[in-house]
Design a protein around this motif. Structure first.
Motif, PDB file in Angstrom:
ATOM      1  N   GLY A  65       0.863  -1.184   0.000  1.00 32.83           N
ATOM      2  CA  GLY A  65       0.000   0.000   0.000  1.00 32.83           C
ATOM      3  C   GLY A  65       0.890   1.222   0.000  1.00 32.83           C
ATOM      4  O   GLY A  65       1.626   1.466   0.942  1.00 32.83           O
ATOM      5  N   PHE A  66       0.846   1.975  -1.115  1.00 28.96           N
ATOM      6  CA  PHE A  66       1.733   3.140  -1.229  1.00 28.96           C
ATOM      7  C   PHE A  66       0.923   4.416  -1.364  1.00 28.96           C
ATOM      8  O   PHE A  66       1.072   5.190  -2.293  1.00 28.96           O
ATOM      9  CB  PHE A  66       2.712   2.950  -2.402  1.00 28.96           C
ATOM     10  N   GLY A  67       0.043   4.622  -0.402  1.00 31.86           N
ATOM     11  CA  GLY A  67      -0.611   5.921  -0.264  1.00 31.86           C
ATOM     12  C   GLY A  67       0.303   6.800   0.575  1.00 31.86           C
ATOM     13  O   GLY A  67       1.488   6.491   0.764  1.00 31.86           O
ATOM     14  N   PRO A  68      -0.225   7.898   1.106  1.00 35.76           N
ATOM     15  CA  PRO A  68       0.602   8.808   1.914  1.00 35.76           C
ATOM     16  C   PRO A  68       1.285   8.108   3.100  1.00 35.76           C
ATOM     17  O   PRO A  68       2.427   8.440   3.428  1.00 35.76           O
ATOM     18  CB  PRO A  68      -0.405   9.843   2.399  1.00 35.76           C
ATOM     19  N   ILE A  69       0.615   7.134   3.726  1.00 36.17           N
ATOM     20  CA  ILE A  69       1.255   6.464   4.868  1.00 36.17           C
ATOM     21  C   ILE A  69       2.374   5.526   4.378  1.00 36.17           C
ATOM     22  O   ILE A  69       3.450   5.478   4.961  1.00 36.17           O
ATOM     23  CB  ILE A  69       0.211   5.711   5.726  1.00 36.17           C
ATOM     24  N   GLY A  70       2.127   4.811   3.274  1.00 33.02           N
ATOM     25  CA  GLY A  70       3.184   3.967   2.716  1.00 33.02           C
ATOM     26  C   GLY A  70       4.414   4.800   2.381  1.00 33.02           C
ATOM     27  O   GLY A  70       5.551   4.423   2.674  1.00 33.02           O
ATOM     28  N   MET A  71       4.174   5.972   1.799  1.00 30.88           N
ATOM     29  CA  MET A  71       5.292   6.855   1.456  1.00 30.88           C
ATOM     30  C   MET A  71       5.953   7.408   2.719  1.00 30.88           C
ATOM     31  O   MET A  71       7.171   7.614   2.754  1.00 30.88           O
ATOM     32  CB  MET A  71       4.795   8.000   0.583  1.00 30.88           C
ATOM     33  N   SER A  72       5.139   7.611   3.751  1.00 29.20           N
ATOM     34  CA  SER A  72       5.686   8.113   5.023  1.00 29.20           C
ATOM     35  C   SER A  72       6.537   7.064   5.732  1.00 29.20           C
ATOM     36  O   SER A  72       7.334   7.389   6.606  1.00 29.20           O
ATOM     37  CB  SER A  72       4.545   8.551   5.953  1.00 29.20           C
ATOM     38  N   VAL A  73       6.350   5.796   5.376  1.00 32.35           N
ATOM     39  CA  VAL A  73       7.225   4.730   5.885  1.00 32.35           C
ATOM     40  C   VAL A  73       8.488   4.669   5.031  1.00 32.35           C
ATOM     41  O   VAL A  73       9.607   4.572   5.544  1.00 32.35           O
ATOM     42  CB  VAL A  73       6.491   3.366   5.871  1.00 32.35           C
ATOM     43  N   LEU A  74       8.298   4.746   3.711  1.00 27.76           N
ATOM     44  CA  LEU A  74       9.433   4.614   2.784  1.00 27.76           C
ATOM     45  C   LEU A  74      10.534   5.647   3.056  1.00 27.76           C
ATOM     46  O   LEU A  74      11.714   5.295   3.151  1.00 27.76           O
ATOM     47  CB  LEU A  74       8.938   4.772   1.340  1.00 27.76           C
ATOM     48  N   LEU A  75      10.140   6.924   3.170  1.00 29.73           N
ATOM     49  CA  LEU A  75      11.152   7.991   3.244  1.00 29.73           C
ATOM     50  C   LEU A  75      12.078   7.833   4.460  1.00 29.73           C
ATOM     51  O   LEU A  75      13.300   7.808   4.296  1.00 29.73           O
ATOM     52  CB  LEU A  75      10.485   9.369   3.216  1.00 29.73           C
ATOM     53  N   PRO A  76      11.542   7.680   5.683  1.00 32.32           N
ATOM     54  CA  PRO A  76      12.459   7.488   6.816  1.00 32.32           C
ATOM     55  C   PRO A  76      13.179   6.141   6.783  1.00 32.32           C
ATOM     56  O   PRO A  76      14.317   6.039   7.247  1.00 32.32           O
ATOM     57  CB  PRO A  76      11.570   7.606   8.054  1.00 32.32           C
ATOM     58  N   ALA A  77      12.532   5.098   6.216  1.00 34.27           N
ATOM     59  CA  ALA A  77      13.187   3.781   6.155  1.00 34.27           C
ATOM     60  C   ALA A  77      14.469   3.880   5.326  1.00 34.27           C
ATOM     61  O   ALA A  77      15.535   3.388   5.731  1.00 34.27           O
ATOM     62  CB  ALA A  77      12.235   2.743   5.563  1.00 34.27           C
ATOM     63  N   ILE A  78      14.375   4.561   4.185  1.00 36.77           N
ATOM     64  CA  ILE A  78      15.563   4.722   3.339  1.00 36.77           C
ATOM     65  C   ILE A  78      16.575   5.629   4.034  1.00 36.77           C
ATOM     66  O   ILE A  78      17.774   5.336   4.064  1.00 36.77           O
ATOM     67  CB  ILE A  78      15.164   5.287   1.956  1.00 36.77           C
ATOM     68  N   ALA A  79      16.083   6.713   4.650  1.00 32.91           N
ATOM     69  CA  ALA A  79      16.992   7.639   5.351  1.00 32.91           C
ATOM     70  C   ALA A  79      17.762   6.917   6.451  1.00 32.91           C
ATOM     71  O   ALA A  79      18.900   7.260   6.763  1.00 32.91           O
ATOM     72  CB  ALA A  79      16.197   8.802   5.938  1.00 32.91           C
ATOM     73  N   LYS A  80      17.144   5.887   7.040  1.00 32.87           N
ATOM     74  CA  LYS A  80      17.791   5.179   8.140  1.00 32.87           C
ATOM     75  C   LYS A  80      18.518   3.924   7.684  1.00 32.87           C
ATOM     76  O   LYS A  80      18.893   3.090   8.505  1.00 32.87           O
ATOM     77  CB  LYS A  80      16.756   4.831   9.208  1.00 32.87           C
ATOM     78  N   GLY A  81      18.686   3.747   6.387  1.00 35.75           N
ATOM     79  CA  GLY A  81      19.600   2.705   5.914  1.00 35.75           C
ATOM     80  C   GLY A  81      18.996   1.415   5.416  1.00 35.75           C
ATOM     81  O   GLY A  81      19.717   0.439   5.200  1.00 35.75           O
ATOM     82  N   ALA A  82      17.670   1.347   5.214  1.00 33.28           N
ATOM     83  CA  ALA A  82      17.084   0.128   4.630  1.00 33.28           C
ATOM     84  C   ALA A  82      17.773  -0.140   3.299  1.00 33.28           C
ATOM     85  O   ALA A  82      17.948   0.769   2.488  1.00 33.28           O
ATOM     86  CB  ALA A  82      15.584   0.316   4.418  1.00 33.28           C
ATOM     87  N   SER A  83      18.193  -1.417   3.070  1.00 28.66           N
ATOM     88  CA  SER A  83      18.980  -1.680   1.863  1.00 28.66           C
ATOM     89  C   SER A  83      18.086  -1.917   0.660  1.00 28.66           C
ATOM     90  O   SER A  83      18.396  -1.487  -0.443  1.00 28.66           O
ATOM     91  CB  SER A  83      19.907  -2.865   2.075  1.00 28.66           C
ATOM     92  N   LYS A  84      16.954  -2.594   0.862  1.00 28.50           N
ATOM     93  CA  LYS A  84      16.060  -2.853  -0.269  1.00 28.50           C
ATOM     94  C   LYS A  84      14.620  -2.700   0.173  1.00 28.50           C
ATOM     95  O   LYS A  84      14.205  -3.264   1.179  1.00 28.50           O
ATOM     96  CB  LYS A  84      16.280  -4.268  -0.796  1.00 28.50           C
ATOM     97  N   VAL A  85      13.848  -1.932  -0.606  1.00 23.19           N
ATOM     98  CA  VAL A  85      12.442  -1.718  -0.277  1.00 23.19           C
ATOM     99  C   VAL A  85      11.577  -2.226  -1.420  1.00 23.19           C
ATOM    100  O   VAL A  85      11.751  -1.821  -2.576  1.00 23.19           O
ATOM    101  CB  VAL A  85      12.140  -0.220  -0.034  1.00 23.19           C
TER     102      VAL A  85
END
Ligand code: ZN
Ligand code: ZN
Length: 368
Positions: free
Chosen positions: A198-218
């Motif tokens: 689910g990539f609505g505003p909340i999905g995107m709100s998870v993605l941005l900090p996850a990548i900022a904090k070093g998630a290797s693959k999303v």
């Protein structure tokens, strides 16, 4: 403080010897299922000495506002009409109560919609987001929302923003804080392989900090192709539409050991089933989406064998400061989330667009 007895002849409310505020601010109120109306209501007043009077600048339309708009309720929370929704807002401080120290008139602020009591067991245990007496903006039975020209909030809900931060960014900090909270509550992101269903505003709100904090693959899924494209553009290694492809098969082929954590961000049963399939043994499922039904179903055998851990996410707890820092220092860019703009007068159009997922809308922003 004195109120005139005859509003018709003298429609002003005196707040001190020289100042008055008009009793004709505009507010947009829900009046029925998919019905809303611009109404004149009395201006809100500073009652407690810790209150702050805020002139609204921008509001982001949230999926939960739309739930109330289209069905009049979320679970046991039922709208009594007329009612004002809206809780993702930013504004300017107009006036402060005598004990306010956090903000002053003229300050630009992000508005934290939660107003906990700060006294109950939950608040004292550091869980104000599940406060027993929580009042939340635009939540039926708790507080009117901020689809109004002015609102009054306690100073604890006022977060000053720096000059270089836009009112849009400040309003989007509300959903982003929820995504950040979900990420912080999950597992350390460094090198993590994660799924966002689910990539609505909340999905995107998870993605941005996850990548900022070093998630290797999303890995991301959504049923709207514009959102699938947006996910790829914003750092997902894979994004697919589950109506068009077998996303479980495709992700498992790319990631045979499967995922460390999956964030359910759409409130769909099939996403829960996909999440359980996609998680590695010992993986963690974070449930953020709000379903339109009352019960989830879980595949006991798979969950048990994998020893899947499930955590529900209830809004956010104390992550707004960190969120505003991430936006302020440009660690995350929330601009792509604000896809459409409407004037306050055209609020209904914004709600209809979000309701119907028209035109690739992510978040509709309302300018006051
Ligand atoms: Zn929201
Ligand atoms: Zn409390």
């Amino acid at each position: 403080m004195r109120q005139c007895d005859n509003d018709f002849l003298f429609p002003f409310t005196f707040t001190d010897a020289n100042q008055y505020i008009r009793e004709n601010m505009k507010s947009i109120m829900l009046t029925g299922i998919r019905a809303m109306k611009m109404t004149n209501v009395p201006d809100p007043m500073i009652v407690n000495d810790t209150d702050v009077l805020i002139k609204m600048k921008v509001l982001g339309v949230c999926g939960s506002d739309v739930h109330y708009y289209t069905s009049g309720k979320i679970g046991s929370q039922v709208v009594k009409y007329p009612f004002t929704v809206g809780h993702e807002g930013s504004g300017e401080v107009v006036k402060t109560g005598s004990a306010v120290t956090k903000v002053k008139p003229g300050d630009r602020i992000a508005i934290e919609p939660a107003m906990p009591c700060w006294e109950c067991d939950q608040c004292l245990a550091g869980r104000p987001h599940t406060c027993r007496k929580l009042k939340f903006l635009g939540c039926p039975g708790q507080a009117e929302g901020c689809l109004s020209e002015y609102i009054v909030m306690p100073e604890t809900s006022c977060f000053p923003i720096p000059d270089h931060m836009s009112y849009d960014e400040a309003a989007i900090s509300e959903p982003l804080a929820i995504g950040l909270y979900a990420v912080n509550e999950s597992i350390p992101m460094k090198d993590a392989k994660i799924g966002i269903l689910g990539f609505g505003p909340i999905g995107m709100s998870v993605l941005l900090p996850a990548i900022a904090k070093g998630a290797s693959k999303v890995y991301i899924s959504d049923k709207i192709n514009e959102r699938v494209k947006l996910a790829k553009k914003n750092g997902a290694v894979y994004a697919g539409n589950p109506d068009e492809t077998d996303i479980v098969k495709e992700i498992s082929e790319k990631e045979p050991e499967l995922l460390d954590v999956v964030f359910e961000c759409c409130g769909q049963q099939e996403a829960i089933d996909q999440a359980i399939d996609l998680l590695k043994p010992g993986g963690k499922l974070m449930i953020i989406g709000i379903p339109e039904f009352d019960r989830w179903s879980f595949p006991v055998d798979k969950m048990r064998r994998k020893e899947v851990c499930i955590q529900n996410v209830r809004r956010q707890n104390e992550t707004l400061d960190e969120t505003l820092e991430l936006i302020s220092d440009k660690t995350v860019n929330v601009a792509p989330m604000a896809t459409h703009r409407f004037s306050f007068d055209d609020t209904k159009e914004a709600f209809d667009m979000v309701t119907e997922y028209r035109d690739g809308v992510m978040k509709a922003m309302i300018d006051f």
